[in-house]
Design an enzyme around this catalytic site. Structure first.
Site, PDB file in Angstrom:
ATOM      1  N   HIS A  63       0.753  -1.589   0.242  1.00  0.00           N
ATOM      2  CA  HIS A  63      -0.074   0.346   0.050  1.00  0.00           C
ATOM      3  C   HIS A  63       0.860   1.296  -0.105  1.00  0.00           C
ATOM      4  O   HIS A  63       1.964   1.123   0.257  1.00  0.00           O
ATOM      5  CB  HIS A  63      -0.837   0.251   1.186  1.00  0.00           C
ATOM      6  N   GLU A  65       1.056   3.811   1.526  1.00  0.00           N
ATOM      7  CA  GLU A  65       2.051   3.957   3.203  1.00  0.00           C
ATOM      8  C   GLU A  65       3.113   3.400   3.535  1.00  0.00           C
ATOM      9  O   GLU A  65       3.910   3.640   4.303  1.00  0.00           O
ATOM     10  CB  GLU A  65       0.863   4.510   4.245  1.00  0.00           C
ATOM     11  N   CYS A  93      -5.756   2.329   5.879  1.00  0.00           N
ATOM     12  CA  CYS A  93      -6.596   1.000   6.265  1.00  0.00           C
ATOM     13  C   CYS A  93      -6.160   0.275   7.707  1.00  0.00           C
ATOM     14  O   CYS A  93      -5.742   0.849   8.175  1.00  0.00           O
ATOM     15  CB  CYS A  93      -6.183   0.137   5.289  1.00  0.00           C
ATOM     16  N   CYS A  96      -2.108  -0.402   6.978  1.00  0.00           N
ATOM     17  CA  CYS A  96      -1.461   1.079   7.173  1.00  0.00           C
ATOM     18  C   CYS A  96      -1.665   1.661   8.396  1.00  0.00           C
ATOM     19  O   CYS A  96      -0.323   2.021   8.524  1.00  0.00           O
ATOM     20  CB  CYS A  96      -2.240   1.806   6.363  1.00  0.00           C
TER      21      CYS A  96
END
Length: 166
Positions: A63, A65, A93, A96
């Site tokens: 992801h 991040e 999320c 993250c």
């Protein structure tokens, strides 16, 4: 510190957020990944960026991040980012968010909400629900195995004199 000082310190920089959003858009239009971008800043300077590369790298943890955190840690040669702020195109999320906490960042600024992400097909609601459940009630079965050996790794850690505590 005065209330004004706290308030100004907590204000985000729209330029860094715009950069995160532009990274996300570029990632989509280039066909390289999902609509997520992140920028990590320290002392008003961009340290690292990241975009979602889940489908390109076949890595479900890639992801924006997490990629940005990996890049920032590489730049700073440290696993901890306590003086850093992350600007992310979307509310993090659970994975993250945990990574941001583990990296010890100072704050998070985001643009889109989890509800907006869900409306685009990125729905993490089930993860939030699963985290609230106790072991045994979650969708994925979890079972403790070799409980009598569970502390062996931690004992090795405690005995390792050259360890780096974190």
């Amino acid at each position: 510190m005065s209330v004004v000082g706290v308030r100004s310190r907590m204000q985000g920089n729209p330029d860094f957020m715009r950069q995160a959003i532009e990274l996300a858009i570029e990632n989509v239009t280039s066909g390289r990944g999902g609509p997520f971008g992140a920028v990590i800043v320290r002392n008003g300077e961009v340290i690292a960026t990241g975009v979602n590369t889940v489908t390109v790298t076949n890595d479900p943890t890639a992801h924006a991040e997490v990629v940005a955190i990996r890049n920032a840690c590489g730049v700073l040669k440290d696993f901890s980012l306590p003086e850093c702020t992350i600007y992310t195109s979307c509310e993090p999320c659970p994975m993250c968010l945990a990574a941001i906490y583990w990296a010890r960042m100072e704050r998070i600024f985001y643009s889109a909400t989890v509800a907006q992400a869900a409306s685009a097909g990125f729905d993490d609601a089930f993860l939030y629900e699963e985290l609230r459940k106790r072991i045994g009630e979650r969708k994925l079965p979890e079972e403790r195995l070799l409980a009598e050996c569970g502390d062996e790794t931690f004992e090795a850690w405690r005995q390792f004199l050259a360890r780096v505590d974190y």
